[in-house]
Design a protein around this motif. Structure first.
Motif, mmCIF file in Angstrom:
data_model
loop_
_atom_site.group_PDB
_atom_site.id
_atom_site.type_symbol
_atom_site.label_atom_id
_atom_site.label_comp_id
_atom_site.label_asym_id
_atom_site.label_seq_id
_atom_site.Cartn_x
_atom_site.Cartn_y
_atom_site.Cartn_z
ATOM 1 N N THR A 1 33.277 32.619 41.744
ATOM 2 C CA THR A 1 34.465 33.362 41.356
ATOM 3 C C THR A 1 34.096 34.813 41.111
ATOM 4 N N THR A 2 35.077 35.668 41.286
ATOM 5 C CA THR A 2 34.878 37.097 41.111
ATOM 6 C C THR A 2 35.563 37.523 39.826
ATOM 7 N N PRO A 3 34.881 38.206 38.910
ATOM 8 C CA PRO A 3 35.470 38.489 37.613
ATOM 9 C C PRO A 3 36.576 39.523 37.634
ATOM 10 N N ALA A 4 36.596 40.400 38.615
ATOM 11 C CA ALA A 4 37.619 41.437 38.658
ATOM 12 C C ALA A 4 38.289 41.439 40.023
ATOM 13 N N ALA A 5 39.546 41.839 40.060
ATOM 14 C CA ALA A 5 40.287 41.836 41.309
ATOM 15 C C ALA A 5 39.645 42.770 42.324
ATOM 16 N N GLY B 1 39.614 37.411 42.156
ATOM 17 C CA GLY B 1 39.839 37.766 40.768
ATOM 18 C C GLY B 1 41.288 37.704 40.341
ATOM 19 N N THR B 2 42.138 37.065 41.159
ATOM 20 C CA THR B 2 43.568 36.955 40.843
ATOM 21 C C THR B 2 44.021 35.517 41.043
#
Length: 335
Positions: free
Chosen positions: A7-11, A56-57
């Motif tokens: 997963t990516t923490p920020a968009a 991230g969304t």
């Protein structure tokens, strides 16, 4: 269905593909250990949802924070190789350019077999970010810039179909409890040709919905699977009949569902399945249109297409495609 993905923490901007490892749900193995078309589409759906997570969304955040629901509004899927219970597949989701206010993706699902990695499924998916209209008093933050173009309100009213009073009343009175009512006497205004058809009147159930009151893409897929079952039974070639008498099962190489409007919880819908093409004695393609009773008439809210062939079950691990016999050809071509 299990998911393995970073997963990516920020968009981040939607440029590169994402890859997700999945397994089909046990529920999807209806015949032996093969996975039915509906659950193949569920893999496609989960891969697209994981694209949002890896950007991230995730869908939960988009709804709870930004007030939009992730809606798959077009899912066009081709099955190239059968998937089985316990298969581990890799799904790659690639964003595609779009100028129609939607997010568009190409999805490829691959599976490892003794002969190597095979491309098992390809799909084209369109997504809208539907503004929440139920919790109107809850504040919402703007969505990230790279998703803003896909935010949409309620769709415009679908195509209106005018029926004579008797036909409208007959369909309206077919409102059921439970599974619904089916008739082969389909009004001409709800048909596109002269092929065998059925109209199924049913009530939108809670399990078909998401984001509180709105039917979702998986609900359309379940509806499509069920109306095929009802059509075959109404035309004397039910799935159980052909299983018991010939060890035949229907197989689906292609399906598509597309929203034209919306269905809401506990509304009364009419789904019409009509055979539109029979290719030699090998496959038939049916159109599936769904209408909703509104304001004294019917409004088309979804359309779809599904293609079936038939396979002979050779054992618990194998099957082979077979040509249609006269009974099946009569059912899908009509008298």
């Amino acid at each position: 269905m299990t998911v393995t993905a970073a997963t990516t923490p920020a968009a981040t901007a939607p440029t590169a593909p994402t890859s997700t490892t999945l397994r089909p749900r046990y529920e999807g193995s209806n015949i032996c250990t093969w996975i039915g078309f509906k659950h193949v589409n569920y893999l496609v759906e989960e891969a697209v949802l994981d694209w949002f997570r890896q950007r991230g969304t995730p869908a939960r955040e988009l709804f709870e924070v930004h007030g939009v629901g992730v809606d798959l509004v077009d899912v066009d899927t081709r099955i190239l190789h059968a998937l089985h219970m316990d298969d581990e597949v890799t799904a790659t989701v690639t964003p595609k350019p779009a100028t129609d206010g939607l997010l568009r993706f190409a999805v490829v699902v691959e599976v490892d077999r003794p002969e190597g990695r095979l491309k098992a499924v390809t799909s084209k998916v369109a997504v809208a970010l539907r503004t929440d209209t139920w919790h109107t008093g809850a504040p919402a933050d703007p969505v990230p810039d790279h998703l803003a173009h896909a935010v949409a309100g309620a769709p415009a009213a679908g195509e209106r179909v005018e029926l004579d009073a008797a036909a409208t009343q007959a369909l309206a009175q077919a409102r059921p409890g439970g599974r619904g009512t089916v008739t082969a006497d389909v009004p001409a205004a709800l048909r596109t040709g002269t092929g065998p058809a059925v109209a199924w009147t049913w009530r939108i159930p809670y399990p078909y919905c998401h984001f509180t009151t709105r039917a979702q893409a998986s609900g359309l897929l379940r509806n499509m699977e069920e109306v095929v079952d009802l059509f075959l039974d109404a035309h004397g070639v039910s799935i159980r009949t052909l299983l018991d008498e010939q060890a035949w099962i229907p197989v689906v190489p292609h399906s598509r569902v597309t929203w034209r409007g919306e269905l809401l919880l506990e509304e009364v819908a009419v789904t019409v399945l009509e055979v539109v093409h029979v290719f030699k004695d090998l496959t038939y393609t049916a159109r599936v249109d769904t209408y909703v009773h509104r304001d004294g008439g019917l409004e088309k809210v979804a359309t779809g297409e599904i293609t079936h062939g038939y396979a002979l079950i050779d054992g618990r691990t194998s099957w082979s495609l077979v040509p249609f016999d006269e009974r099946l050809l009569t059912a899908v071509r009509g008298a």
